[in-house]
Design an enzyme around this catalytic site. Structure first.
Site, PDB file in Angstrom:
ATOM      1  N   GLY A  14      23.963  57.787 -66.793  1.00 19.75           N
ATOM      2  CA  GLY A  14      23.518  58.518 -67.980  1.00 19.75           C
ATOM      3  C   GLY A  14      24.639  58.654 -68.997  1.00 19.75           C
ATOM      4  O   GLY A  14      24.419  58.538 -70.206  1.00 19.75           O
ATOM      5  N   LYS A  79      19.435  61.213 -59.851  1.00 25.99           N
ATOM      6  CA  LYS A  79      19.125  60.602 -58.560  1.00 25.99           C
ATOM      7  C   LYS A  79      17.669  60.940 -58.228  1.00 25.99           C
ATOM      8  O   LYS A  79      17.128  61.948 -58.723  1.00 25.99           O
ATOM      9  CB  LYS A  79      20.060  61.156 -57.479  1.00 25.99           C
ATOM     10  CG  LYS A  79      21.504  60.641 -57.616  1.00 25.99           C
ATOM     11  CD  LYS A  79      21.608  59.236 -57.062  1.00 25.99           C
ATOM     12  CE  LYS A  79      22.941  58.546 -57.304  1.00 25.99           C
ATOM     13  NZ  LYS A  79      24.083  59.130 -56.672  1.00 25.99           N
ATOM     14  N   LYS A 186      14.792  44.317 -57.798  1.00 32.40           N
ATOM     15  CA  LYS A 186      15.998  45.150 -57.678  1.00 32.40           C
ATOM     16  C   LYS A 186      15.966  45.904 -56.348  1.00 32.40           C
ATOM     17  O   LYS A 186      16.995  46.065 -55.678  1.00 32.40           O
ATOM     18  CB  LYS A 186      16.033  46.136 -58.862  1.00 32.40           C
ATOM     19  CG  LYS A 186      17.239  47.076 -58.884  1.00 32.40           C
ATOM     20  CD  LYS A 186      18.432  46.465 -59.574  1.00 32.40           C
ATOM     21  CE  LYS A 186      19.734  47.232 -59.407  1.00 32.40           C
ATOM     22  NZ  LYS A 186      19.935  48.326 -60.328  1.00 32.40           N
ATOM     23  N   ASN A 190      18.868  46.468 -53.271  1.00 28.05           N
ATOM     24  CA  ASN A 190      19.304  47.779 -52.782  1.00 28.05           C
ATOM     25  C   ASN A 190      18.985  47.969 -51.299  1.00 28.05           C
ATOM     26  O   ASN A 190      19.760  48.578 -50.560  1.00 28.05           O
ATOM     27  CB  ASN A 190      18.648  48.906 -53.600  1.00 28.05           C
ATOM     28  CG  ASN A 190      19.134  48.952 -55.039  1.00 28.05           C
ATOM     29  OD1 ASN A 190      18.344  49.118 -55.966  1.00 28.05           O
ATOM     30  ND2 ASN A 190      20.420  48.781 -55.254  1.00 28.05           N
ATOM     31  N   ASN A 204      30.673  46.580 -50.643  1.00 24.59           N
ATOM     32  CA  ASN A 204      29.536  45.644 -50.579  1.00 24.59           C
ATOM     33  C   ASN A 204      29.871  44.298 -49.950  1.00 24.59           C
ATOM     34  O   ASN A 204      29.099  43.755 -49.156  1.00 24.59           O
ATOM     35  CB  ASN A 204      28.984  45.390 -51.995  1.00 24.59           C
ATOM     36  CG  ASN A 204      28.413  46.650 -52.618  1.00 24.59           C
ATOM     37  OD1 ASN A 204      28.337  47.692 -51.971  1.00 24.59           O
ATOM     38  ND2 ASN A 204      28.019  46.573 -53.871  1.00 24.59           N
ATOM     39  N   SER A 257      26.163  53.050 -54.400  1.00 22.07           N
ATOM     40  CA  SER A 257      25.945  54.459 -54.741  1.00 22.07           C
ATOM     41  C   SER A 257      25.615  55.262 -53.485  1.00 22.07           C
ATOM     42  O   SER A 257      25.984  56.433 -53.378  1.00 22.07           O
ATOM     43  CB  SER A 257      24.855  54.599 -55.794  1.00 22.07           C
ATOM     44  OG  SER A 257      23.655  54.061 -55.312  1.00 22.07           O
TER      45      SER A 257
HETATM   46  P1  NAD Z   1      25.025  60.386 -60.601  1.00 20.42           P
HETATM   47  O1  NAD Z   1      24.928  61.175 -59.350  1.00 20.42           O
HETATM   48  O2  NAD Z   1      26.362  59.933 -61.095  1.00 20.42           O
HETATM   49  O3  NAD Z   1      24.347  61.193 -61.804  1.00 20.42           O
HETATM   50  C1  NAD Z   1      23.182  61.960 -61.674  1.00 20.42           C
HETATM   51  C2  NAD Z   1      23.362  63.189 -62.589  1.00 20.42           C
HETATM   52  O4  NAD Z   1      22.147  63.912 -62.604  1.00 20.42           O
HETATM   53  C3  NAD Z   1      24.439  64.172 -62.103  1.00 20.42           C
HETATM   54  O5  NAD Z   1      25.419  64.334 -63.120  1.00 20.42           O
HETATM   55  C4  NAD Z   1      23.666  65.474 -61.857  1.00 20.42           C
HETATM   56  O6  NAD Z   1      24.413  66.637 -62.244  1.00 20.42           O
HETATM   57  C5  NAD Z   1      22.480  65.293 -62.763  1.00 20.42           C
HETATM   58  N1  NAD Z   1      21.295  66.079 -62.411  1.00 20.42           N
HETATM   59  C6  NAD Z   1      20.871  66.526 -61.208  1.00 20.42           C
HETATM   60  N2  NAD Z   1      19.700  67.218 -61.351  1.00 20.42           N
HETATM   61  C7  NAD Z   1      19.365  67.160 -62.670  1.00 20.42           C
HETATM   62  C8  NAD Z   1      18.271  67.629 -63.458  1.00 20.42           C
HETATM   63  N3  NAD Z   1      17.259  68.304 -62.912  1.00 20.42           N
HETATM   64  N4  NAD Z   1      18.259  67.383 -64.783  1.00 20.42           N
HETATM   65  C9  NAD Z   1      19.270  66.712 -65.369  1.00 20.42           C
HETATM   66  N5  NAD Z   1      20.333  66.230 -64.686  1.00 20.42           N
HETATM   67  C10 NAD Z   1      20.373  66.454 -63.359  1.00 20.42           C
HETATM   68  O7  NAD Z   1      24.042  59.137 -60.413  1.00 20.42           O
HETATM   69  P2  NAD Z   1      24.115  57.674 -61.062  1.00 20.42           P
HETATM   70  O8  NAD Z   1      25.024  56.819 -60.263  1.00 20.42           O
HETATM   71  O9  NAD Z   1      24.313  57.800 -62.524  1.00 20.42           O
HETATM   72  O10 NAD Z   1      22.645  57.159 -60.754  1.00 20.42           O
HETATM   73  C11 NAD Z   1      21.512  57.567 -61.488  1.00 20.42           C
HETATM   74  C12 NAD Z   1      20.371  56.621 -61.159  1.00 20.42           C
HETATM   75  O11 NAD Z   1      20.707  55.296 -61.590  1.00 20.42           O
HETATM   76  C13 NAD Z   1      20.073  56.494 -59.671  1.00 20.42           C
HETATM   77  O12 NAD Z   1      18.705  56.271 -59.442  1.00 20.42           O
HETATM   78  C14 NAD Z   1      20.853  55.250 -59.259  1.00 20.42           C
HETATM   79  O13 NAD Z   1      20.334  54.613 -58.113  1.00 20.42           O
HETATM   80  C15 NAD Z   1      20.649  54.403 -60.504  1.00 20.42           C
HETATM   81  N6  NAD Z   1      21.650  53.355 -60.708  1.00 20.42           N
HETATM   82  C16 NAD Z   1      22.971  53.633 -60.567  1.00 20.42           C
HETATM   83  C17 NAD Z   1      23.904  52.625 -60.811  1.00 20.42           C
HETATM   84  C18 NAD Z   1      25.391  52.897 -60.747  1.00 20.42           C
HETATM   85  O14 NAD Z   1      26.170  51.950 -60.849  1.00 20.42           O
HETATM   86  N7  NAD Z   1      25.833  54.141 -60.642  1.00 20.42           N
HETATM   87  C19 NAD Z   1      23.462  51.341 -61.174  1.00 20.42           C
HETATM   88  C20 NAD Z   1      22.089  51.103 -61.332  1.00 20.42           C
HETATM   89  C21 NAD Z   1      21.196  52.125 -61.101  1.00 20.42           C
END
Ligand code: NAD
Length: 310
Positions: A14, A79, A186, A190, A204, A257
Site C-alpha cells: 500500500g 492482509k 498468481k 503462492n 524462496n 510474505s
Molecule cells: P503488510 O502487512 O505490509 O501491510 C498490511 C497493512 O494493513 C499493515 O500496515 C496494517 O497495519 C494494515 N491494516 C490492518 N488492518 C487494517 C484495516 N482494517 N484497515 C486498513 N489497514 C489495515 O502487507 P503487504 O505485504 O503490503 O501485503 C498486502 C497484500 O498484498 C497481501 O494480500 C499480500 O499477499 C499482497 N502482496 C504482497 C506483496 C509484497 O511483496 N509484500 C506482493 C504482492 C502481493
C-alpha cells in the site's frame, strides 16, 4: 479531473503504490499503524528504489477512516484477515459509482469485498511488484513486473482511466477479461512458494535447491493444477511447476510474505492460499493431501507463536 484514490492498508504494498500514485493523483493512505502514519505525515514516505537509490515523497496519510475524503478508487492492500474490516472502512468513503480494487494475493478477497461493497463496485487483479517495509515511513521496492486487472464491459471506460493513472505513476498495467486465469495464475505460484518457505524458514530460492523441499513443492503445485483443471480454469502459462520454479529462482533471495509473517509472529494468509486449494479440492472432488499438510503445519506454527523456543 484529478483521480481521487484511497489506499486502505498502507503497509509494504500500500505504501509503494500509494507513494508512487501520489505524484499523479489525489491519494490518501489509510492505516491503523499510528507510528507509520505519523512518520509519513511528518517526513513523507521514504522509498528505497529497485536500483538502491532513496527517494522521499510527500503523502497524505491518516489512521482515521472519517478523515478520508470521498474517492473514486479504493485500493485494498491489507492482509486477507483484515479484508472485511478494510471494506467496511472503504464503504464510508468510496463514491457510489466508485471502484474498489484488490491486488492482494489469494482467493476470496474480492468476494469478501463484494459482500460489503456490492459486486458491481469490486475489481480484482494481480501484481508482480514486491515491497518490504523497512520500518515506520520506509518501504523498499523489492521487485517489479506487470500488473493485470480484470475488466468487464460496464466498467471498461472507468478502468482504462485507472490504468492510465497507474501507468503515469510508473506501473505497467494490462487489462484482461479473464479474472479466473489471472487470480489462479498468481495463486498457484503462492501455493508453491509461500507455505513451504514459511515452514522451512528459507528464502524462496532454496525451494529449488533442496531436493525434498522441491518434491513437496511439486506435489502441492500438482494438486493445485488438478483443482484448476477440474474447475475449467485456463492458466496464463502452460507448465505450472516450471512457472513456480522460475519465480522461486527469480526471487531467490526474497523472504516470502508468509515467512515474514511467521518470523514476526502475526497471522498468515494461509486461509486464502493453500487452504483455498483444499477447500476448492473438496468441492470438486480432487484430493489435496500435500496442501492439507502445509495448511495444518502453518496453523500449528501460528498457534504456537506464544510458546515458541528460539
Ligand atoms: P503488510 O502487512 O505490509 O501491510 C498490511 C497493512 O494493513 C499493515 O500496515 C496494517 O497495519 C494494515 N491494516 C490492518 N488492518 C487494517 C484495516 N482494517 N484497515 C486498513 N489497514 C489495515 O502487507 P503487504 O505485504 O503490503 O501485503 C498486502 C497484500 O498484498 C497481501 O494480500 C499480500 O499477499 C499482497 N502482496 C504482497 C506483496 C509484497 O511483496 N509484500 C506482493 C504482492 C502481493
Amino acid at each position: 479531473m484529478t483521480m481521487r484514490i484511497a489506499v486502505v492498508g498502507a503497509g509494504a504494498m500500500g505504501s509503494l503504490f500509494g507513494g508512487k500514485l501520489s505524484a499523479v493523483a489525489e491519494v490518501t493512505l489509510l492505516d491503523p499503524w499510528a507510528e507509520h502514519v505519523t512518520r509519513m505525515q511528518r517526513d513523507g514516505l521514504g522509498i528505497v528504489e529497485l536500483d538502491g537509490s532513496q527517494t522521499t515523497v510527500p503523502v497524505t496519510a491518516t489512521t482515521d477512516p472519517a478523515a478520508v475524503p470521498t474517492v473514486d478508487i479504493a485500493i485494498i492492500f491489507v492482509k486477507a484477515h483484515a479484508t472485511r474490516q478494510a471494506s467496511q472502512w472503504a464503504s464510508r468513503f468510496l463514491a457510489p459509482d466508485g471502484l474498489a480494487l484488490t491486488l492482494q494475493n489469494g482467493l476470496g478477497n474480492a468476494d469478501m469485498m463484494a459482500q460489503v461493497l456490492g459486486s458491481g463496485r469490486v475489481v480484482a487483479g494481480v501484481t508482480s511488484h514486491g515491497a518490504t517495509l523497512l520500518g515506520p515511513g520506509q518501504v523498499r521496492h523489492a521487485g517489479k513486473g506487470p500488473t493485470h486487472i480484470a475488466t468487464r464491459t460496464e466498467i471498461a471506460v472507468k478502468l482504462s482511466d485507472v490504468a492510465s493513472v497507474f501507468e503515469q505513476a510508473g506501473f505497467e498495467v494490462h487489462l484482461s477479461d479473464d479474472l479466473e486465469s489471472l487470480v489462479w495464475g498468481k495463486l498457484i505460484v503462492n501455493v508453491g512458494i509461500n507455505g513451504l518457505t514459511a515452514i522451512l524458514r528459507v528464502p524462496n530460492g532454496q525451494l529449488v535447491e533442496i531436493p525434498a523441499a522441491s518434491a513437496l513443492m511439486a506435489q502441492a503445485v500438482a494438486e493445485a493444477e488438478a483443482v484448476c483443471q477440474a474447475k475449467g480454469v485456463i492458466l496464463p502459462y502452460d507448465d505450472p511447476l516450471s512457472r513456480v520454479r522460475e519465480v522461486a529462482r527469480a526471487t531467490a533471495a526474497n523472504r516470502s510474505s508468509m515467512l515474514q509473517d511467521v518470523l514476526r509472529g502475526v497471522p498468515t494468509e494461509i486461509g486464502v492460499i493453500n487452504e483455498a486449494i483444499v477447500r476448492e479440492g473438496k468441492r470438486l472432488g480432487v484430493a489435496t493431501p500435500d496442501n492439507e499438510f502445509i495448511v495444518t503445519t502453518i496453523r500449528a506454527i501460528e498457534d504456537s507463536y506464544a510458546v515458541r523456543v528460539s
